[in-house]
Motif scaffolding. Structure first.
Motif, PDB file in Angstrom:
ATOM      1  N   THR A  62       0.859  -1.355  -0.139  1.00  0.00           N
ATOM      2  CA  THR A  62      -0.033  -0.006  -0.134  1.00  0.00           C
ATOM      3  C   THR A  62       1.049   1.377   0.005  1.00  0.00           C
ATOM      4  OG1 THR A  62      -0.049   0.229   2.424  1.00  0.00           O
ATOM      5  CG2 THR A  62      -1.763  -1.275   1.496  1.00  0.00           C
ATOM      6  N   PRO A  63       0.401   2.313  -0.328  1.00  0.00           N
ATOM      7  CA  PRO A  63       1.107   3.598  -0.499  1.00  0.00           C
ATOM      8  C   PRO A  63       1.668   3.838   1.145  1.00  0.00           C
ATOM      9  CG  PRO A  63      -0.784   3.874  -1.527  1.00  0.00           C
ATOM     10  CD  PRO A  63      -0.916   2.757  -0.975  1.00  0.00           C
ATOM     11  N   ALA A  64       0.916   3.576   2.153  1.00  0.00           N
ATOM     12  CA  ALA A  64       1.414   3.658   3.669  1.00  0.00           C
ATOM     13  C   ALA A  64       2.542   2.710   4.148  1.00  0.00           C
ATOM     14  CB  ALA A  64       0.106   3.328   4.606  1.00  0.00           C
ATOM     15  N   ASP A  65       2.216   1.673   3.038  1.00  0.00           N
ATOM     16  CA  ASP A  65       3.729   0.612   3.474  1.00  0.00           C
ATOM     17  C   ASP A  65       4.936   1.136   2.725  1.00  0.00           C
ATOM     18  OD1 ASP A  65       2.219  -1.174   4.985  1.00  0.00           O
ATOM     19  OD2 ASP A  65       1.621  -2.508   3.161  1.00  0.00           O
ATOM     20  N   ARG A  66       4.803   1.838   1.592  1.00  0.00           N
ATOM     21  CA  ARG A  66       5.873   2.479   0.772  1.00  0.00           C
ATOM     22  C   ARG A  66       6.384   3.627   1.713  1.00  0.00           C
ATOM     23  NH1 ARG A  66       3.400   2.570  -5.413  1.00  0.00           N
ATOM     24  NH2 ARG A  66       3.554   0.340  -5.511  1.00  0.00           N
ATOM     25  N   ALA A  67       5.634   4.397   2.421  1.00  0.00           N
ATOM     26  CA  ALA A  67       5.922   5.461   3.207  1.00  0.00           C
ATOM     27  C   ALA A  67       7.018   4.736   4.299  1.00  0.00           C
ATOM     28  CB  ALA A  67       4.856   6.121   3.831  1.00  0.00           C
ATOM     29  N   VAL A  68       6.790   3.867   4.721  1.00  0.00           N
ATOM     30  CA  VAL A  68       7.345   3.082   5.795  1.00  0.00           C
ATOM     31  C   VAL A  68       8.819   2.649   5.416  1.00  0.00           C
ATOM     32  CG1 VAL A  68       7.691   0.994   7.435  1.00  0.00           C
ATOM     33  CG2 VAL A  68       5.283   2.521   7.240  1.00  0.00           C
ATOM     34  N   VAL A  69       8.641   2.108   4.051  1.00  0.00           N
ATOM     35  CA  VAL A  69      10.011   1.632   3.586  1.00  0.00           C
ATOM     36  C   VAL A  69      10.956   2.928   3.351  1.00  0.00           C
ATOM     37  CG1 VAL A  69      11.037   0.784   1.257  1.00  0.00           C
ATOM     38  CG2 VAL A  69       8.812  -0.173   2.483  1.00  0.00           C
ATOM     39  N   ILE A  70      10.175   3.990   2.732  1.00  0.00           N
ATOM     40  CA  ILE A  70      11.093   5.135   2.608  1.00  0.00           C
ATOM     41  C   ILE A  70      11.692   5.762   4.009  1.00  0.00           C
ATOM     42  CG2 ILE A  70      10.833   7.583   1.877  1.00  0.00           C
ATOM     43  CD1 ILE A  70       8.892   6.496  -0.036  1.00  0.00           C
ATOM     44  N   ARG A  71      10.852   5.778   4.824  1.00  0.00           N
ATOM     45  CA  ARG A  71      11.472   6.474   6.092  1.00  0.00           C
ATOM     46  C   ARG A  71      12.485   5.535   6.821  1.00  0.00           C
ATOM     47  NH1 ARG A  71       9.637  10.834   8.602  1.00  0.00           N
ATOM     48  NH2 ARG A  71      10.163  10.097  10.613  1.00  0.00           N
ATOM     49  N   ASP A  72      12.185   4.269   6.678  1.00  0.00           N
ATOM     50  CA  ASP A  72      13.351   3.204   6.985  1.00  0.00           C
ATOM     51  C   ASP A  72      14.535   3.372   6.304  1.00  0.00           C
ATOM     52  OD1 ASP A  72      11.458   2.264   8.940  1.00  0.00           O
ATOM     53  OD2 ASP A  72      11.138   0.484   7.818  1.00  0.00           O
ATOM     54  N   ALA A  73      14.804   3.720   5.178  1.00  0.00           N
ATOM     55  CA  ALA A  73      15.742   3.759   4.508  1.00  0.00           C
ATOM     56  C   ALA A  73      16.546   5.079   4.966  1.00  0.00           C
ATOM     57  CB  ALA A  73      15.634   3.834   3.054  1.00  0.00           C
ATOM     58  N   LEU A  74      15.746   6.119   5.018  1.00  0.00           N
ATOM     59  CA  LEU A  74      16.220   7.490   5.326  1.00  0.00           C
ATOM     60  C   LEU A  74      16.858   7.199   6.686  1.00  0.00           C
ATOM     61  CD1 LEU A  74      13.541   9.635   3.971  1.00  0.00           C
ATOM     62  CD2 LEU A  74      16.020   9.415   2.881  1.00  0.00           C
ATOM     63  N   ALA A  75      15.985   6.621   7.776  1.00  0.00           N
ATOM     64  CA  ALA A  75      16.469   6.640   8.956  1.00  0.00           C
ATOM     65  C   ALA A  75      17.765   5.562   9.030  1.00  0.00           C
ATOM     66  CB  ALA A  75      15.390   6.033  10.033  1.00  0.00           C
ATOM     67  N   ALA A  76      18.081   4.740   8.503  1.00  0.00           N
ATOM     68  CA  ALA A  76      19.056   4.025   8.301  1.00  0.00           C
ATOM     69  C   ALA A  76      20.383   4.633   7.998  1.00  0.00           C
ATOM     70  CB  ALA A  76      18.902   2.712   7.659  1.00  0.00           C
ATOM     71  N   ALA A  77      20.407   5.491   7.178  1.00  0.00           N
ATOM     72  CA  ALA A  77      21.374   6.322   6.564  1.00  0.00           C
ATOM     73  C   ALA A  77      21.608   7.408   7.643  1.00  0.00           C
ATOM     74  CB  ALA A  77      21.066   7.012   5.232  1.00  0.00           C
ATOM     75  N   THR A  78      21.021   7.929   8.745  1.00  0.00           N
ATOM     76  CA  THR A  78      21.203   8.646   9.487  1.00  0.00           C
ATOM     77  C   THR A  78      21.728   8.322  10.843  1.00  0.00           C
ATOM     78  OG1 THR A  78      19.108   8.974  10.522  1.00  0.00           O
ATOM     79  CG2 THR A  78      19.328  10.300   8.628  1.00  0.00           C
ATOM     80  N   THR A  79      22.213   7.033  10.930  1.00  0.00           N
ATOM     81  CA  THR A  79      22.915   6.355  12.273  1.00  0.00           C
ATOM     82  C   THR A  79      24.067   6.636  12.284  1.00  0.00           C
ATOM     83  OG1 THR A  79      23.447   4.441  10.838  1.00  0.00           O
ATOM     84  CG2 THR A  79      21.253   4.395  12.022  1.00  0.00           C
ATOM     85  N   THR A  80      24.812   6.654  13.344  1.00  0.00           N
ATOM     86  CA  THR A  80      26.215   6.978  13.519  1.00  0.00           C
ATOM     87  C   THR A  80      27.006   5.909  13.222  1.00  0.00           C
ATOM     88  OG1 THR A  80      26.021   6.023  15.795  1.00  0.00           O
ATOM     89  CG2 THR A  80      25.707   8.448  15.547  1.00  0.00           C
TER      90      THR A  80
END
Length: 137
Positions: A26-44
């Motif tokens: 779903t579009p909502a699931d896609r939004a989660v996939v996007i946020r997860d990818a962005l969050a993973a790149a902001t880790t230390t």
């Protein structure tokens, strides 16, 4: 690494991630996939190339949904299926943080591209194109 060009979708990791995004139910699931990818790149710690490549495509999808970002869709090669993904409050700011992290000293993406000054300049230019609608939005 299956990279063949400095654009956001010019590597196998980015294309694989895009396929996974489009397979989300779903579009909502896609939004989660996007946020997860962005969050993973902001880790230390040292940022792995694959996480950076995925976050770049995620930021591209977010930027393409912003006012003034629609031209990115065709120029970067995003398929029409990437339309209609809801962008939650805070996602553009998260995308900008991820892009900042990708060009930081402790990023494998930066280390690999900076070996070739001309290609690095082209890769940075593609990131600037993604940043512009995110910053304006």
């Amino acid at each position: 690494m299956g990279a063949w060009g400095p654009g956001p979708l010019d590597n196998d990791t980015a294309l694989d991630w895009q396929d996974a995004l489009l397979r989300a139910a779903t579009p909502a699931d896609r939004a989660v996939v996007i946020r997860d990818a962005l969050a993973a790149a902001t880790t230390t710690g040292y940022l792995d190339y694959d996480l950076a490549a995925e976050a770049i495509v995620a930021a591209l999808v977010v930027a393409a949904s912003m006012p003034g970002g629609q031209a990115l869709r065709s120029s970067a090669g995003l398929p029409e299926e990437a339309d209609g993904i809801p962008v939650a409050a805070g996602t553009p700011a998260l995308a900008l943080r991820a892009l900042d992290r990708i060009v930081a000293d402790d990023s494998e993406w930066r280390a690999l591209w900076s070996d070739s000054p001309q290609l690095y300049a082209e890769a940075l230019a593609s990131l600037r194109e993604i940043r512009e609608p995110l910053e304006a939005g």
